[in-house]
Design an enzyme around this catalytic site. Structure first.
Site, PDB file in Angstrom:
ATOM      1  CB  SER A  82      39.623  40.709  31.487  1.00 53.14           C
ATOM      2  OG  SER A  82      40.415  40.301  32.580  1.00 53.14           O
TER       3      SER A  82
ATOM      4  CE1 TYR B 237      41.147  45.700  32.554  1.00 53.76           C
ATOM      5  CE2 TYR B 237      40.922  43.703  33.872  1.00 53.76           C
ATOM      6  CZ  TYR B 237      41.328  44.334  32.706  1.00 53.76           C
ATOM      7  OH  TYR B 237      41.894  43.606  31.693  1.00 53.76           O
TER       8      TYR B 237
END
Length: 246
Positions: A131, A144
């Site tokens: 990501s 995350y």
């Protein structure tokens, strides 16, 4: 991923949700490929080992496994309803859940699949879902971001350790997926949060899932035979500058 429409003829689809796994398998079969389904909790080591073993039993034969896609992922807002998710207030339980799904599961799956990938004569490859959160910091998602940064580095060391098995990752920006929608909804103003995240982009909209799937399929394919250890950013130009559109 790789898609049946791109020539993949046998796929094992794994998901912790039996319904979504079955829907994916139906789509694969409709495109003309064989598909098997296995329910796997990415937080359970034995589930992961069973998933890989079953894939090998069904599809391995004497030629090994050709492609592994590590695509499981969660963000803090899917694990807790607590709106205070800063680095100093996030609970240890939430941190562990995100870490185990996003990073540990990718490592374990790679570990268990490595012997079968090494046997493949077809230019075997691994594609990991990272990501842009692994490249820059975003508020309210420390676990995350840290785990996605870990996926990027896991990609690099895997490319080194497992060569000639290739390993690459893709780094999506703001894509119109259930994961992104849950993050928007977790804020006080859903629309404002979406605008805030898309404002730095040169392409002024949410990304589409297929716009991530195509580069991921490319990385898995023989067309990327000279690419390994790379992180492909798919973010509508957000990281190309440090500005925000007015």
């Amino acid at each position: 991923m790789p898609r049946a429409t791109d020539g993949a003829d046998r796929m094992l689809d794994s998901d912790r949700n039996a319904r979504t796994a079955a829907l994916t398998a139906e789509s694969v079969r409709a495109a003309g490929a064989k598909s098997e389904v296995i329910v796997c909790d990415p937080r359970v080591r034995d589930d992961i080992e069973t998933m890989v073993t079953r894939a090998a039993e069904r599809f391995d034969g004497v030629d090994g496994l050709d492609v592994l896609v590590n695509n499981a992922g969660v963000i803090e807002s899917t694990v807790t309803t607590d709106h205070d998710r800063a680095v100093d207030s996030l609970s240890e339980e939430v941190w562990d859940a995100v870490y185990e799904v996003n990073l540990k599961a990718a490592w374990l799956t790679t570990k268990f699949a490595a012997p079968y990938l090494r046997r493949s004569p077809r230019g075997p490859s691994i594609v990991n879902a990272a990501s842009v959160s692994g490249l820059v910091g975003f508020p309210d998602s420390p676990a995350y971001g840290v785990t996605k940064a870990g996926v990027i580095h896991l990609t690099k060391v895997t490319a080194v350790d497992l060569a000639p098995v290739r390993c690459n990752c893709f780094c999506p920006g703001v894509i119109d997926t259930p994961l992104a929608r849950s993050f928007f909804a977790a804020g006080e103003d859903r629309d404002a949060r979406e605008r805030e995240l898309t404002a730095p982009q040169s392409v002024d909209r949410l990304g589409r899932p297929e716009e991530v799937a195509r580069p991921a399929c490319f990385l898995a394919s023989d067309s990327a035979a000279f690419i390994t250890g790379a992180a492909y950013v798919i973010d509508g130009g957000a990281l190309a500058w440090r500005g925000v559109k007015g």
